[in-house]
Design an enzyme around this catalytic site. Structure first.
Site, PDB file in Angstrom:
ATOM      1  N   GLY A 199       0.790  -1.231   0.000  1.00  0.00           N
ATOM      2  CA  GLY A 199       0.000   0.000   0.000  1.00  0.00           C
ATOM      3  C   GLY A 199       0.822   1.280   0.000  1.00  0.00           C
ATOM      4  O   GLY A 199       0.481   2.246  -0.679  1.00  0.00           O
ATOM      5  N   CYS A 325      24.511   1.274   2.754  1.00  0.00           N
ATOM      6  CA  CYS A 325      25.514   1.370   3.802  1.00  0.00           C
ATOM      7  C   CYS A 325      25.456   0.105   4.648  1.00  0.00           C
ATOM      8  O   CYS A 325      24.642  -0.019   5.538  1.00  0.00           O
ATOM      9  CB  CYS A 325      25.248   2.595   4.660  1.00  0.00           C
ATOM     10  SG  CYS A 325      26.608   2.970   5.747  1.00  0.00           S
TER      11      CYS A 325
END
Ligand code: PLP
Length: 396
Positions: A199, A325
């Site tokens: 959604g 990262c």
């Protein structure tokens, strides 16, 4: 400072109409949809109306729709259901550029003895179809491929592939989390057995997802519990979010029918062409023909994506980089690695992702601000100074 939000593949703004549709179900109408009384029963009717809207968005029947907590749950449920329904088959076929929601599940399944075949992509992000078809065999339990890539926007030919796979009696699942609401989907034109949606990628709230399960597909639930979702996903429904999702699906369908995403595509093209013109040593990652209309992944060579994002942030511009990262080291994303994007380009890749709320004025602002940001960072970059001498080796 106003935010210019070009990170819509990460998540989207909840549409005001969606918030409005949800509010009464967070305050007034808190009944449990499974209750016998009409206070709960009325809520149940609203859930069924939402299910119909979601079904309409992808050409499905409402009975083929179950609500989950997110795209990740839908993906995991589909894969697990396929392998549990075919206990004698041990091969899973997927691509090298899937979202971590699904990619990381394969690591677990590999340890449990499943053989996962990762179909490669070329340097434009296109799937190697020969490799895929040659990999299919009697041991294949499921083929799972994303419909559209979250980083580059490249669209896989899922309609065609799913029909080929289904003709061989193999289950086909697609992660359509980035596709839904951005182009027309009709599952009837495909061989797709299961399809995942989320959604929050199309203006509904976070924490609500969908799994489409084609009628007749063998299925076993992942969340075992009550009789909710006809026993296919236990747990009391996230009522307000389901109602919000229904509203978002209705709006997305209406926009698509009215060619709503064409305008977004024009803004994306303007952004992309202007940046490529104004910034030397920049290029688009991935093919531009079969691509989501809202997405542009641009590599600015010899600069760090994170540094670019920080400077963009100073101007209130939100986007994402092509690095992840992990463990303190900046690794180029597995998607760009799989495409063989040179190291010097992968590190400086920025994903811009627009939505129907993006305005022409915002795009003009970004076009004005980006070139000086890249110039400034290149002045500071040792790689830029030595460009030509830097080994722009292929990553992977
Ligand atoms: C292609 C794709 N699949 C799955 C997901 C996971 O969806 P969710 O955040 O709803 O778990 C994402 C989210 O970014 C995605 O882009």
């Amino acid at each position: 400072m106003d935010v210019i939000y070009l990170d819509n593949n990460a998540t989207t703004k909840v549409a005001p109409e969606v918030v409005e549709a949800m509010l009464p179900y967070l305050s007034q109408y808190y009944g449990n949809p499974s209750s016998m009384h009409s206070f709960g029963g009325n809520v149940s009717e609203k859930i069924e109306a939402a299910r119909q809207h979601v079904a309409n968005l992808i050409g499905a029947s409402p009975k083929e729709i179950i609500f989950t907590s997110c795209g990740t749950e839908s993906d995991g449920t589909a894969i697990r259901a396929a392998i549990e329904s075919n206990p004698d088959r041990k091969q899973i076929i997927t691509s090298r550029v899937e979202h971590p929601a699904i990619k990381n599940l394969y690591e677990t399944l590999s340890k449990k003895g499943y053989q996962v075949t990762f179909v490669p992509v070329d340097n434009e992000g296109r799937l190697d179809l020969d490799y895929l078809y040659k990999s299919l065999n009697d041991d294949t339990a499921i083929v799972s491929l994303m419909w559209a890539n979250n980083e580059t926007g490249v669209i896989f030919p899922v309609e065609k592939i799913s029909r080929e796979v289904k003709d061989r009696g193999i289950i086909f699942h697609t992660d359509a989390v980035q596709a839904a609401g951005k182009f027309q989907i009709d599952v009837n034109n495909t061989g797709v057995d299961m399809l995942s949606l989320s959604g929050h990628k199309f203006h509904a709230p976070k924490g609500i997802g969908v799994l489409y399960i084609r009628k007749g597909t063998k299925f076993s639930p992942y969340m075992i519990g009550g009789h909710q979702e006809e026993g296919r996903r236990g747990g009391t429904e996230n009522v307000a979010s389901i109602i919000g999702l229904g509203k978002a699906a209705e709006m997305a369908k209406q926009h698509l029918d009215e060619n709503g995403y064409a305008g977004v595509g024009q803004l994306r093209d303007k952004l992309e062409t202007s940046l490529l013109e104004r910034v030397t040593n920049s290029m688009v990652n991935g093919e531009t023909e079969n691509r989501l209309p809202n997405t542009s992944s641009i590599a600015f060579e010899y600069v760090e994506g994170e540094a670019i994002l920080l400077m963009m942030n100073e101007h209130g511009i939100c986007a994402s980089s092509g690095s992840a990262c992990t463990s303190g080291s900046l690794e180029p994303s597995h998607v760009l690695r799989a495409m063989g994007v040179p190291f010097t380009a992968a590190h400086g890749s920025i994903r811009f992702s627009l939505s129907g709320y993006t305005t022409a004025a915002e795009i003009d602002f970004v076009i004005e601000k980006m070139p000086p940001i890249i110039d400034r960072l290149r002045e500071l970059s040792p790689f830029w100074k030595q460009k030509g001498q830097v080994n722009s080796c292929l990553v992977d």
